[in-house]
Motif scaffolding. Sequence first.
Motif, mmCIF file in Angstrom:
data_model
loop_
_atom_site.group_PDB
_atom_site.id
_atom_site.type_symbol
_atom_site.label_atom_id
_atom_site.label_comp_id
_atom_site.label_asym_id
_atom_site.label_seq_id
_atom_site.Cartn_x
_atom_site.Cartn_y
_atom_site.Cartn_z
ATOM 1 N N GLU A 29 0.824 -1.215 0.000
ATOM 2 C CA GLU A 29 0.000 0.000 0.000
ATOM 3 C C GLU A 29 0.857 1.262 0.000
ATOM 4 N N ARG A 97 -2.835 8.616 -6.773
ATOM 5 C CA ARG A 97 -2.817 7.185 -7.100
ATOM 6 C C ARG A 97 -4.124 6.563 -6.666
ATOM 7 N N ARG A 99 -6.066 2.723 -6.208
ATOM 8 C CA ARG A 99 -5.806 1.287 -6.099
ATOM 9 C C ARG A 99 -7.104 0.541 -6.375
ATOM 10 N N ASP A 128 -2.855 1.550 -9.509
ATOM 11 C CA ASP A 128 -2.297 0.315 -8.935
ATOM 12 C C ASP A 128 -3.398 -0.742 -9.044
ATOM 13 N N HIS A 143 -7.477 -1.105 -0.918
ATOM 14 C CA HIS A 143 -7.914 -0.656 -2.240
ATOM 15 C C HIS A 143 -8.920 0.489 -2.117
#
Length: 304
Positions: A29, A97, A99, A128, A143
């Motif tokens: 992470e 970013r 996830r 990601d 996430h």
Amino acid sequence: MQLSRTNLADIIYFLAIARHQSFRKAGLEVGISASALSHAMKGLETRLGVRLLNRTTRSVTLTAAGEELQGLISAPVNDIGQALETLNRLRDEPAGRIRLNVLSDGAKLLLGPVLPVFVDRYPDVEIDLTVTNRMVDIIGDGHDAGIRFGGTVPEDMISQRLSPDVAWAVVGTADYLARFGTPSHPEDLYQHRCLRVRLGNARIYHWQFSKDGHQMEIDAPGAITIDETRVGVAMAMRGVGLMYVPAYVVRRQLAEGSLQRVLEDWTHHDPGFHIYYSSFRQVPVGLRLLIELIRELQPMGPLP
């Protein structure tokens, strides 16, 4: 103890470890190695003068002091993150970013056509991507969002539809059908070789069929069980057996004739792909832009 740059970074690391109870997952992470995380936590514990983590070879848990620290700092750090995300919305070029945890079919059918456009349009947003059919706790695993079939989205999540409903097809090669016959009713499948499907929760999937308001499920027999569509399609094209698959996945093979569809009059439809995320977190700008782009491009066709 002063809130130095080092201490602030270590607090972020500590919260990631507390969420995942794993140095490896937390490291994924925050973007550093598990060993570097462990070293950082030892330094934080030394500066604080208390032990925050119980470490074993198999797990990481919080001590009483660690639990107290987590309770005290989680909300303020989350508020800081949301404040920074709010400022990100004011940038001329979005950054950050996101996830994502995505089913393999969703990654291929939705993200495959969309991500090249996305990275051209928003080059400062990093993605990601974890592609897996295993059902996971997306928030617990770090996430921002997941993509699943609509019927499998957890009820406590906010979800948005990304595709039309999915039609399921039973397919096989002409050679297989010539050898074993063409089923005309779902129960005929009990006399066939089928590629069984294991779901993300480890349960064997029963093939579903619908016709004229009548629905039925078949525990398709077969010697081979798969949990990955691409592997199943490759096996089906080699004549190993019949496969139950979203029709959109094999549209090219059906068009060129390398696979043939059977039991089409018994086609079952499921809710299409949905993206889902926590109702307790602010939606990152990058995630919002990705959702908007998927809905704009409609890679699997118009939404209902």
